[in-house]
Design a protein around this motif. Structure first.
Motif, PDB file in Angstrom:
ATOM      1  N   GLU A 123       1.062  -1.145   0.260  1.00 50.71           N
ATOM      2  CA  GLU A 123       0.115   0.259  -0.279  1.00 50.71           C
ATOM      3  C   GLU A 123       0.978   1.243  -0.323  1.00 50.71           C
ATOM      4  OE1 GLU A 123      -4.216  -2.012   2.710  1.00 50.71           O
ATOM      5  OE2 GLU A 123      -2.779   0.018   3.163  1.00 50.71           O
ATOM      6  N   SER A 124       0.158   2.453  -0.686  1.00 52.06           N
ATOM      7  CA  SER A 124       1.068   3.378  -0.767  1.00 52.06           C
ATOM      8  C   SER A 124       0.835   4.673  -0.144  1.00 52.06           C
ATOM      9  CB  SER A 124       1.498   3.792  -2.358  1.00 52.06           C
ATOM     10  OG  SER A 124       2.645   2.757  -2.690  1.00 52.06           O
ATOM     11  N   PRO A 125       0.945   5.289   0.309  1.00 47.96           N
ATOM     12  CA  PRO A 125       0.259   6.788   0.571  1.00 47.96           C
ATOM     13  C   PRO A 125      -0.563   7.335  -0.205  1.00 47.96           C
ATOM     14  CG  PRO A 125       1.859   6.870   1.938  1.00 47.96           C
ATOM     15  CD  PRO A 125       2.348   5.779   0.693  1.00 47.96           C
ATOM     16  N   SER A 126      -1.519   7.582  -0.305  1.00 50.11           N
ATOM     17  CA  SER A 126      -2.822   8.494  -1.450  1.00 50.11           C
ATOM     18  C   SER A 126      -3.560   9.470   0.035  1.00 50.11           C
ATOM     19  CB  SER A 126      -3.827   6.989  -1.784  1.00 50.11           C
ATOM     20  OG  SER A 126      -4.622   6.922  -0.486  1.00 50.11           O
ATOM     21  N   ALA A 127      -4.263  10.044  -1.667  1.00 50.25           N
ATOM     22  CA  ALA A 127      -5.065  11.817  -1.055  1.00 50.25           C
ATOM     23  C   ALA A 127      -5.566  10.752   0.405  1.00 50.25           C
ATOM     24  CB  ALA A 127      -6.182  12.039  -1.483  1.00 50.25           C
ATOM     25  N   HIS A 128      -6.607   9.722   0.187  1.00 50.37           N
ATOM     26  CA  HIS A 128      -7.441   9.318   1.537  1.00 50.37           C
ATOM     27  C   HIS A 128      -6.182   8.181   2.527  1.00 50.37           C
ATOM     28  CE1 HIS A 128     -11.040   8.803   2.909  1.00 50.37           C
ATOM     29  NE2 HIS A 128     -11.313   7.405   2.751  1.00 50.37           N
ATOM     30  N   TYR A 129      -5.664   7.947   1.806  1.00 50.09           N
ATOM     31  CA  TYR A 129      -4.944   7.386   3.407  1.00 50.09           C
ATOM     32  C   TYR A 129      -3.306   7.720   3.137  1.00 50.09           C
ATOM     33  CZ  TYR A 129      -8.850   3.915   3.112  1.00 50.09           C
ATOM     34  OH  TYR A 129     -10.444   3.722   3.331  1.00 50.09           O
ATOM     35  N   PRO A 130      -3.336   9.085   3.632  1.00 51.46           N
ATOM     36  CA  PRO A 130      -1.913  10.106   3.744  1.00 51.46           C
ATOM     37  C   PRO A 130      -0.385   9.763   4.287  1.00 51.46           C
ATOM     38  CG  PRO A 130      -3.323  11.435   4.876  1.00 51.46           C
ATOM     39  CD  PRO A 130      -4.251   9.920   4.229  1.00 51.46           C
ATOM     40  N   LEU A 131      -1.099   8.480   5.291  1.00 48.23           N
ATOM     41  CA  LEU A 131       0.524   8.813   6.235  1.00 48.23           C
ATOM     42  C   LEU A 131       0.485   6.984   5.922  1.00 48.23           C
ATOM     43  CD1 LEU A 131      -1.107  10.334   9.312  1.00 48.23           C
ATOM     44  CD2 LEU A 131       0.615  10.633   7.965  1.00 48.23           C
ATOM     45  N   HIS A 132       1.997   6.923   6.187  1.00 48.54           N
ATOM     46  CA  HIS A 132       2.807   5.498   6.307  1.00 48.54           C
ATOM     47  C   HIS A 132       2.172   5.260   7.715  1.00 48.54           C
ATOM     48  CE1 HIS A 132       5.252   5.427   3.107  1.00 48.54           C
ATOM     49  NE2 HIS A 132       5.120   6.662   2.864  1.00 48.54           N
TER      50      HIS A 132
ATOM     51  N   VAL B 196      -8.211   5.667  13.558  1.00 52.83           N
ATOM     52  CA  VAL B 196      -7.179   5.386  12.463  1.00 52.83           C
ATOM     53  C   VAL B 196      -7.162   4.118  12.052  1.00 52.83           C
ATOM     54  CG1 VAL B 196      -4.235   4.235  12.341  1.00 52.83           C
ATOM     55  CG2 VAL B 196      -5.400   5.432  14.547  1.00 52.83           C
ATOM     56  N   LYS B 197      -7.221   4.995  10.460  1.00 53.69           N
ATOM     57  CA  LYS B 197      -7.971   3.692   9.783  1.00 53.69           C
ATOM     58  C   LYS B 197      -7.864   3.555   8.507  1.00 53.69           C
ATOM     59  CE  LYS B 197     -13.126   3.982   7.425  1.00 53.69           C
ATOM     60  NZ  LYS B 197     -14.102   4.463   7.215  1.00 53.69           N
ATOM     61  N   SER B 198      -7.466   2.048   7.718  1.00 51.92           N
ATOM     62  CA  SER B 198      -7.111   1.848   6.489  1.00 51.92           C
ATOM     63  C   SER B 198      -7.819   1.068   6.114  1.00 51.92           C
ATOM     64  CB  SER B 198      -5.314   0.762   7.205  1.00 51.92           C
ATOM     65  OG  SER B 198      -6.069  -0.738   7.386  1.00 51.92           O
ATOM     66  N   ARG B 199      -7.755   0.414   4.917  1.00 50.02           N
ATOM     67  CA  ARG B 199      -8.095  -0.013   3.959  1.00 50.02           C
ATOM     68  C   ARG B 199      -9.151  -1.149   4.686  1.00 50.02           C
ATOM     69  NH1 ARG B 199      -4.364   2.442   1.249  1.00 50.02           N
ATOM     70  NH2 ARG B 199      -4.761   3.568  -0.818  1.00 50.02           N
TER      71      ARG B 199
ATOM     72  N   VAL C 262      -5.979  -5.303  12.578  1.00 46.01           N
ATOM     73  CA  VAL C 262      -6.493  -4.971  11.696  1.00 46.01           C
ATOM     74  C   VAL C 262      -6.448  -3.995  10.790  1.00 46.01           C
ATOM     75  CG1 VAL C 262      -8.485  -3.062  13.218  1.00 46.01           C
ATOM     76  CG2 VAL C 262      -9.077  -4.913  11.896  1.00 46.01           C
ATOM     77  N   LEU C 263      -5.034  -3.420  10.921  1.00 42.72           N
ATOM     78  CA  LEU C 263      -5.249  -2.092   9.701  1.00 42.72           C
ATOM     79  C   LEU C 263      -4.305  -2.698   8.813  1.00 42.72           C
ATOM     80  CD1 LEU C 263      -4.284   0.977  12.543  1.00 42.72           C
ATOM     81  CD2 LEU C 263      -6.505   0.599  11.593  1.00 42.72           C
ATOM     82  N   MET C 264      -3.151  -3.963   9.622  1.00 40.46           N
ATOM     83  CA  MET C 264      -2.171  -4.481   8.386  1.00 40.46           C
ATOM     84  C   MET C 264      -2.901  -4.563   7.225  1.00 40.46           C
ATOM     85  SD  MET C 264      -1.261  -2.293  10.304  1.00 40.46           S
ATOM     86  CE  MET C 264       0.869  -3.230   9.285  1.00 40.46           C
ATOM     87  N   PRO C 265      -1.969  -4.501   6.360  1.00 42.14           N
ATOM     88  CA  PRO C 265      -2.985  -5.537   4.720  1.00 42.14           C
ATOM     89  C   PRO C 265      -2.182  -7.148   4.888  1.00 42.14           C
ATOM     90  CG  PRO C 265      -0.216  -4.472   4.261  1.00 42.14           C
ATOM     91  CD  PRO C 265      -1.219  -4.191   6.049  1.00 42.14           C
ATOM     92  N   SER C 266      -2.608  -8.010   4.098  1.00 38.91           N
ATOM     93  CA  SER C 266      -3.176  -9.665   4.076  1.00 38.91           C
ATOM     94  C   SER C 266      -1.430 -10.409   3.129  1.00 38.91           C
ATOM     95  CB  SER C 266      -3.457 -10.013   3.795  1.00 38.91           C
ATOM     96  OG  SER C 266      -5.153 -10.602   3.007  1.00 38.91           O
ATOM     97  N   ASP C 267      -1.259  -8.811   2.614  1.00 42.39           N
ATOM     98  CA  ASP C 267      -0.557  -9.058   0.554  1.00 42.39           C
ATOM     99  C   ASP C 267       0.421  -9.865   1.487  1.00 42.39           C
ATOM    100  OD1 ASP C 267      -1.490  -7.165   0.193  1.00 42.39           O
ATOM    101  OD2 ASP C 267      -1.686  -7.416  -0.708  1.00 42.39           O
ATOM    102  N   PHE C 268       1.402 -10.894   0.782  1.00 44.77           N
ATOM    103  CA  PHE C 268       1.700 -11.258   1.156  1.00 44.77           C
ATOM    104  C   PHE C 268       3.489 -11.354  -0.475  1.00 44.77           C
ATOM    105  CE2 PHE C 268      -0.738 -14.279   0.645  1.00 44.77           C
ATOM    106  CZ  PHE C 268      -0.051 -15.206  -0.649  1.00 44.77           C
ATOM    107  N   ASP C 269       4.884 -11.717   0.529  1.00 43.46           N
ATOM    108  CA  ASP C 269       5.601 -12.302  -0.120  1.00 43.46           C
ATOM    109  C   ASP C 269       5.480 -13.261  -1.060  1.00 43.46           C
ATOM    110  OD1 ASP C 269       8.224 -13.289  -1.118  1.00 43.46           O
ATOM    111  OD2 ASP C 269       9.423 -11.580   0.030  1.00 43.46           O
TER     112      ASP C 269
END
Length: 910
Positions: free
Chosen positions: A582-591, A642-645, A682-689
């Motif tokens: 995930e990259s920061p965006s206008a809607h989710y601007p913070l690392h 604090v909200k993520s996707r 709950v905030l963290m992505p499940s994308d994996f290597d």
């Protein structure tokens, strides 16, 4: 009093401990002065292990098998025979109807090697599926894949001994001072002995580890590959690579060289957010030092390109010949006490015993012959994230979860909770019955834990240590390996493999299991055929490889430049910079970056039982830079959403100079048992290597906004020792009663405070504080008798206070509406001599603490209970660090607080 030598059950440093016990109870713990991992030292977590085994902790233990017939029913106590027969019936029926891949096992790096071995044999040998994975997938699988890809085997080439020999130490993606404190003590000792030794820290945050560095590179999260490629670019340009070593011992360098030509320091500086001069300086230190060593952990591993993060760093060692000699080499710091042992026995869905390759038919045949089965499956099983997705979809019907808490530790917690709700049958084998995952157990099996177990573990430096039981298990808890062996025999009968199961699982002791594992390593890179239980007990921990006939294990690997690859050469891996999942965006601007606290460990199922371990950071906090806070009009202590996707949590915010603008940080320990919602993950992505299958637990893109809805509530209940030394009421029982109310609040923090007389504290904010809710909570902390409590209520000022004072002690408190005095009151309760001041405050319309009185602030030194405000006051008054330590003893015991003491002294000097 008796003493038993064993090991610490926390991180992978593998410290030896001496357990003191009397009359079947653990009474104390100290570091083992003879253990080569720690030589008697222990960190704050290890030195309080005995407190996690106090009589009060029985309230948190799973003590009897429990079963529920339907998901909506409460579990009821059953016999072990009924429990294991039910488990065998369920698994056998699912296997018969849907095949062996419809069941799965999910284990842990806290299991002993013997436990791991029988779980692996059960799944891959008897059941015939590779659906066995563990929480090591979440922390170490990228390190495994990186070592295998670059060096040919999952074998850390260095030892702790190398720290004192190195001339330049690069710590990358690890706050070693917090996560592996005893290893960091060695770093401090090495720098004291050699003032010319350089310490370079690569970390987005200015951690306590980074504070100690000669050079700190605060790169943007997930840009490590660009940095290492640029460092290699500089090395090539300046002629600092070791062509002799490259030509004699490696392959693939030309392909990598073509890639890194593009990674100029200026280019990498723009990607990483660094000064190009700092990149050049780091390259010079790495390449030109007489011996360069790197230590790294989750900051490299927990990305969707974690394998290449590891290999990009190893590339630097190979290019400069900084490997295979004293003080030089890449050293992965293991996150868990026996993740290494699990890797040794093949305890992941894509591994086989003794570092064998699942894709190799000959290797599969060797394992099948060892186990006495026709074959073992060739297709890798489902890794952690894949497994829970399959549970949710129904592809996997039943799961056996052992010694881990995925309902707190996995990413994308909404997915995990849905999967556990959907699963047809969930077995949880666990020592602690209060974990988030236990909520979903159809069958709960009580297991032994630290101080009760017998077997072996392997630490980060490949050293195998005997683990010994000091006391008997409480209740009906059984050893993990024994549960598996009993179940396997029952399952074998139901699968028509009764005789086979009896042969495969005929073990009567953990030593018999270990001896079989030992034989499986014969001729392998991790050959331990020269070791035995007797040797480990008499001579102490031993490093592998240690083949039969050898007089000692190997301190470091690859000294001859020969690697366990088909060509005997190490491999340069062509690594390219990739963006995070995930990259920061206008809607989710913070690392958002996650990491560890000094005094808590993983999901807090054990450290969360010890009141003093909350005193350094007492609740989940979002650390944010001042600029970002001012932009959002936030102040210290404000609540934020604090909200993520994937989800959201409500936390308190803390201004911090450790993070750069545009970034924020939250510790990963807090789950649904200690806070509102489903916890931080709950905030963290499940994308994996794609290679290691390790998820990107380190990073998410988030938005942060002030949270002002609802009203605040604080409840506190004090415990005090009775004549027999037992705490009354049991604080852990009080926590368990309050835990059920956490889902009622968007913001909640359930923690402990104090030392000898702990205080349970629930801080919460609800949309509405209904009278019936407050009345129910009052009952939980003995504030429901109007004839015994002091009450004050002013609806106009939104102040409602209720307290119980017994003797000269404030015993229980509830504040509703206005809660600004909560921390001051907690201090008063912990001190236990505050009745007069508190009575006056309670019966007045005051909301703030009385004038001139405030909370102590966080405790820096847990060993001697020395708080930050007192330390800063001493430094401001001109006291030296040596003087402070002589007067208060802070930092003179475990040493975990020394980096922070130095930082506080520096802050006053500036």
């Amino acid at each position: 009093m008796a003493e038993t030598k064993s090991t610490c059950c926390y991180c992978g440093v593998g410290c030896g401990v001496v357990i003191e016990h009397e009359a079947g109870r653990i009474t104390g713990v100290r570091g083992d002065p003879d253990h080569p991992a720690n030589f008697g030292r222990l960190c704050t977590k290890g030195s309080t292990l005995h407190l996690s085994a106090s009589p009060e902790t029985l309230a948190a233990r799973a003590l009897h098998p429990e079963l529920r017939a339907r998901r909506t029913d409460a579990r009821t106590r059953v016999s072990w025979d009924d429990a294991l027969d039910t488990a065998a019936d369920k698994f056998a029926a699912i296997i018969a109807e849907h095949g062996p891949d419809a069941v799965a096992i999910y284990g842990a790096g806290q299991l002993l090697t013997e436990d791991y071995y029988v779980f692996n044999k059960l799944m891959k040998g008897l059941i015939g599926s590779n659906n066995l994975d563990t929480n090591s997938r979440l922390c170490m699988s990228s390190a495994v894949a990186g070592y295998k890809l670059s060096l040919g085997a999952d074998a850390p080439p260095c030892s702790y001994e190398d720290i004192r020999h190195t001339e330049a130490l690069f710590i990358s993606g690890s706050n070693t001072a917090f996560a592996h404190p005893i290893a960091f003590r060695r770093v401090e000792d090495a720098r004291k002995a050699n003032p010319d030794m350089k310490l370079v820290v690569i970390d987005p945050r200015r951690t306590d580890t980074a504070e100690a560095a000669d050079l700190h590179l605060p790169l943007i999260p997930g840009t490590d590959i660009a940095l290492y490629n640029a460092m290699l670019h500089v090395m090539l340009w300046e002629g600092w690579v070791n062509r002799d070593y490259i030509d004699a011992h490696t392959e693939g360098f030309d392909a990598l060289k073509k890639i890194v030509r593009e990674y100029t320091p200026a280019m990498a500086a723009s990607i990483c957010g660094l000064d190009k001069n700092a990149i050049e300086q780091a390259a010079q230190i790495f390449a030109t030092s007489k011996a360069t060593m790197s230590m790294y952990c989750q900051g490299l591993n927990q990305f969707s390109f974690g394998t290449h993060n590891n290999s990009a760093l190893i590339n630097l060692h190979l290019a400069t010949g900084q490997i295979g000699r004293p003080g030089a080499g890449p050293f992965s710091l293991t996150g868990q006490p026996n993740a290494m042992g699990g890797r040794e026995v093949g305890g992941l869905a894509n591994l086989l015993s003794a570092h064998r390759d699942m894709a190799n038919p000959a290797h599969r045949a060797e394992v099948a012959a060892l186990w006495g089965v026709d074959s073992v499956p060739a297709t890798p099983g489902k890794s952690a994230v894949e497994l829970f997705k399959a549970l949710k979809s129904g592809e996997v019907k039943a799961v056996w979860i052992a010694c881990t808490n995925p309902a707190q530790s996995m990413p994308d917690q909404a997915l995990i909770h849905d999967a556990l709700k959907t699963a047809e049958f969930v077995i949880v084998q666990e020592a602690f019955g209060h974990t988030e995952t236990c909520t979903y157990a159809d069958l709960l099996l009580p297991a032994t834990t630290w101080g009760e177990k017998d077997g072996t573990v392997t630490n980060s430096e490949r050293a195998i240590t005997r683990v010994r039981a000091a006391v008997s298990a409480p209740g009906e808890a059984r050893h993990d390996w024994a549960i598996v062996v009993d179940f396997a025999r029952r399952l074998g009968t139901r699968l028509g493999k009764g005789a086979l199961a009896e042969r495969m699982f005929s073990y009567a002791s953990p030593e018999e299991i270990w001896n079989e594992h030992r034989e499986s390593t014969r001729g392998r890179d991790l050959d331990i055929t020269g070791m035995s239980y007797t040797m480990l007990e008499q001579a102490g921990p031993q490093q592998w490889p240690f083949p039969e006939g050898a007089s000692a294990g190997k301190v470091r690997l690859y000294e001859d430049g020969v690697y366990p690859t088909p060509t005997g050469r190490a491999r340069f891996v062509a690594t390219e910079h990739r963006i995070t999942a995930e990259s920061p965006s206008a809607h989710y601007p913070l690392h958002l970056n996650t990491g560890r606290l000094r005094d808590q460990w993983h999901g807090m199922s054990r450290t969360g039982l010890v009141a003093r371990l909350y005193s350094h950071e007492s609740e989940p906090l979002l650390h944010m830079h001042q600029d970002d806070m001012e932009r959002r009009r936030l102040a210290d202590g404000d609540l934020v959403k604090v909200k993520s996707r994937r989800g959201e949590v409500v936390l308190k915010i803390q201004q911090s100079a450790t993070v750069r603008p545009g970034q924020c940080f939250v510790p990963m320990h807090w789950g649904g048992n200690t806070m509102g919602g489903q916890g931080v993950n709950v905030l963290m992505p499940s994308d994996f290597d794609p290679t290691s299958k390790q998820p990107e637990l380190k990073h998410a893109a988030v938005q942060v906004e002030k949270y002002t809805a609802g009203k605040s509530l604080v409840l506190m209940r004090r415990s005090e020792a009775d004549a027999d030394g037992n705490l009354q009421p049991n604080p852990l029982a009080v926590m368990d009663r309050l835990r059920q109310w956490l889902p009622h609040f968007p913001y909640a923090s359930l923690t402990l405070a104090g030392r000898n007389s702990p205080v349970v504290m629930l801080k919460a904010r609800g949309e509405e504080l209904a009278p019936e809710l407050i009345e129910a909570l009052d009952r939980e902390i003995a504030l429901d008798d109007p004839t015994r409590v002091l009450s004050y209520q002013d609806s106009r000022k939104d102040v409602a206070k209720r307290a119980l004072v017994e003797g000269d002690s404030l015993t229980a408190v509830r504040l509703a509406g206005e809660t600004k005095a909560a921390d001051w009151l907690a201090d008063m309760m912990v001190q236990g001599h505050s009745a007069a001041a508190v009575r006056q405050w309670l019966l007045a319309p005051l909301t703030q603490p009385p004038a001139g009185q405030a909370a102590r602030g966080k405790v820096i030194c847990n060993c001697f209970d020395v708080a930050e405000d007192d330390i800063l006051a001493a430094f401001r008054a001109g006291e030296s660090l040596d003087g402070l330590q002589a007067r208060t003893k802070c930092g003179t015991n475990c040493g975990s607080c020394v980096p922070e003491l130095k930082r506080l002294r520096q802050s006053v000097s500036n």
